[in-house]
Scaffold this motif. Sequence first.
Motif, short mmCIF file in Angstrom:
data_model
loop_
_atom_site.label_atom_id
_atom_site.label_comp_id
_atom_site.label_asym_id
_atom_site.label_seq_id
_atom_site.Cartn_x
_atom_site.Cartn_y
_atom_site.Cartn_z
N MET A 30 0.87 -1.17 0.00
CA MET A 30 0.00 0.00 0.00
C MET A 30 0.90 1.22 0.00
O MET A 30 1.78 1.36 0.86
N SER A 31 0.72 2.09 -0.98
CA SER A 31 1.60 3.25 -1.16
C SER A 31 0.81 4.54 -1.06
O SER A 31 -0.08 4.80 -1.87
N LYS B 154 -10.12 -3.64 4.22
CA LYS B 154 -11.00 -3.52 3.05
C LYS B 154 -10.27 -2.86 1.88
O LYS B 154 -10.44 -3.26 0.73
N VAL B 155 -9.46 -1.85 2.17
CA VAL B 155 -8.66 -1.22 1.12
C VAL B 155 -7.58 -2.20 0.64
O VAL B 155 -7.36 -2.35 -0.56
N MET B 156 -6.93 -2.87 1.57
CA MET B 156 -5.88 -3.83 1.23
C MET B 156 -6.39 -4.91 0.30
O MET B 156 -5.71 -5.31 -0.66
N LEU B 157 -7.62 -5.41 0.56
CA LEU B 157 -8.18 -6.52 -0.21
C LEU B 157 -9.05 -6.07 -1.39
O LEU B 157 -9.68 -6.89 -2.05
N GLY B 158 -9.09 -4.77 -1.63
CA GLY B 158 -9.78 -4.27 -2.81
C GLY B 158 -11.27 -4.05 -2.66
O GLY B 158 -11.95 -3.72 -3.64
N ALA B 159 -11.82 -4.20 -1.46
CA ALA B 159 -13.25 -3.97 -1.25
C ALA B 159 -13.58 -2.49 -1.22
O ALA B 159 -14.71 -2.09 -1.51
N LEU B 160 -12.61 -1.65 -0.86
CA LEU B 160 -12.74 -0.21 -0.91
C LEU B 160 -11.59 0.36 -1.74
O LEU B 160 -10.47 -0.17 -1.70
N SER B 161 -11.87 1.42 -2.48
CA SER B 161 -10.84 2.08 -3.29
C SER B 161 -10.31 3.29 -2.55
O SER B 161 -11.09 4.09 -2.03
N PRO B 162 -8.99 3.44 -2.48
CA PRO B 162 -8.43 4.59 -1.77
C PRO B 162 -8.71 5.89 -2.51
O PRO B 162 -8.83 5.92 -3.74
N ALA B 163 -8.82 6.98 -1.74
CA ALA B 163 -8.99 8.30 -2.36
C ALA B 163 -7.72 8.71 -3.07
O ALA B 163 -7.76 9.30 -4.16
N THR B 164 -6.57 8.40 -2.47
CA THR B 164 -5.27 8.64 -3.09
C THR B 164 -4.38 7.43 -2.83
O THR B 164 -4.61 6.66 -1.91
N GLY B 165 -3.36 7.27 -3.64
CA GLY B 165 -2.43 6.17 -3.46
C GLY B 165 -2.91 4.89 -4.12
O GLY B 165 -3.89 4.88 -4.89
N SER B 166 -2.23 3.79 -3.82
CA SER B 166 -2.55 2.52 -4.46
C SER B 166 -2.39 1.36 -3.48
O SER B 166 -1.62 1.44 -2.52
N ALA B 167 -3.13 0.29 -3.75
CA ALA B 167 -3.04 -0.94 -2.96
C ALA B 167 -2.85 -2.09 -3.94
O ALA B 167 -3.57 -2.21 -4.93
N GLU B 168 -1.87 -2.95 -3.66
CA GLU B 168 -1.55 -4.06 -4.54
C GLU B 168 -1.48 -5.37 -3.76
O GLU B 168 -1.05 -5.40 -2.61
N LEU B 169 -1.89 -6.45 -4.42
CA LEU B 169 -1.75 -7.81 -3.91
C LEU B 169 -0.93 -8.60 -4.91
O LEU B 169 -1.31 -8.71 -6.08
N PHE B 170 0.23 -9.09 -4.50
CA PHE B 170 1.12 -9.85 -5.37
C PHE B 170 1.41 -9.11 -6.68
O PHE B 170 1.46 -9.70 -7.75
N GLY B 171 1.58 -7.79 -6.58
CA GLY B 171 1.94 -6.99 -7.73
C GLY B 171 0.80 -6.53 -8.60
O GLY B 171 1.01 -5.76 -9.55
N ALA B 172 -0.42 -6.97 -8.31
CA ALA B 172 -1.60 -6.56 -9.08
C ALA B 172 -2.45 -5.60 -8.26
O ALA B 172 -2.46 -5.66 -7.03
N SER B 173 -3.16 -4.71 -8.93
CA SER B 173 -4.05 -3.80 -8.24
C SER B 173 -5.06 -4.58 -7.41
O SER B 173 -5.69 -5.52 -7.90
N ALA B 174 -5.23 -4.19 -6.15
CA ALA B 174 -6.15 -4.91 -5.28
C ALA B 174 -7.58 -4.86 -5.82
O ALA B 174 -8.34 -5.81 -5.66
N SER B 175 -7.95 -3.77 -6.46
CA SER B 175 -9.33 -3.63 -6.96
C SER B 175 -9.63 -4.58 -8.11
O SER B 175 -10.79 -4.92 -8.35
N SER B 176 -8.61 -5.03 -8.84
CA SER B 176 -8.83 -5.95 -9.97
C SER B 176 -8.33 -7.36 -9.68
O SER B 176 -8.44 -8.24 -10.53
N PHE B 177 -7.82 -7.60 -8.47
CA PHE B 177 -7.29 -8.92 -8.11
C PHE B 177 -8.42 -9.94 -8.07
O PHE B 177 -9.49 -9.68 -7.51
#
Length: 256
Positions: A25-26, A66-89
């Motif tokens: 998470m950045s 929820k942000v980490m697992l892609g259930a919520l989208s951050p207002a700023t920054g990014s969250a990734e799981l194994f190098g992929a966007s959490a929202s599309s994982f």
Amino acid sequence: MSGNLGEFARGRSSVGDALPCSVRMSHVSFSYGESTVLVDANLRVEQGEACMIVGENGAGKSTLLKVMLGALSPATGSAELFGASASSFRDWRRIGYVPQRIAGTYERFPATVREVVAANRYAVRKGFPPRSENDNAAVEQALDDVGMSRFAKRLIGELSGGQMQRVFLARALVNRPDLLVLDEPTSGMDVDAVESFASLLRDITAARERSVVVVTHDTRRLSGLPARILRLESGVFEECEGSASDRRACVPEREA
């Protein structure tokens, strides 16, 4: 508990070996309306690393998950799981998740312990074919590793809170995930159940073969886990030195 827990710890996929960073998470910020929950938060969990995220009730730990697992989208920054966007994982077999407050949801659920654990095997199969011998073996192994084999035929709602939590840990482990996420795993447990569950978590985290993220405010009862400790307070992370029960000696978490 069986001594075969290492079988699950060693069950990483080759893809997981190629992607050592499980969670990243950045500069994440998130708000509910005018209520700010996360502020420029950075988190990196390497493959095989255990991380405990602590904080008081209302600190935003569940929102963080929820942000980490892609259930919520951050207002700023990014969250990734194994190098992929959490929202599309979508490769959810790689993640084992145990939510909080399980007991109240399943107290009248008409399924046995074995059936509850077996249901998670569908994440690694297409459609809904009958369970294979491999599925059955994986279920029995998971139940054995958390010490719940003798309860396999019992209805899930007949278990105590501590026993139910062990069953859902087995359910999370049955697909040999690369990342295990636990949200307030000791919530509602009595003292004896917590100690038993904490001992099991110590075995899992000590193996250092899968990534583990434990979110809790119960630092006293989960002290002694071999995990990196981060405190979430006022929307930002602080990394803590010392044991899980030591809330002092914290410094801001920086982006790598």
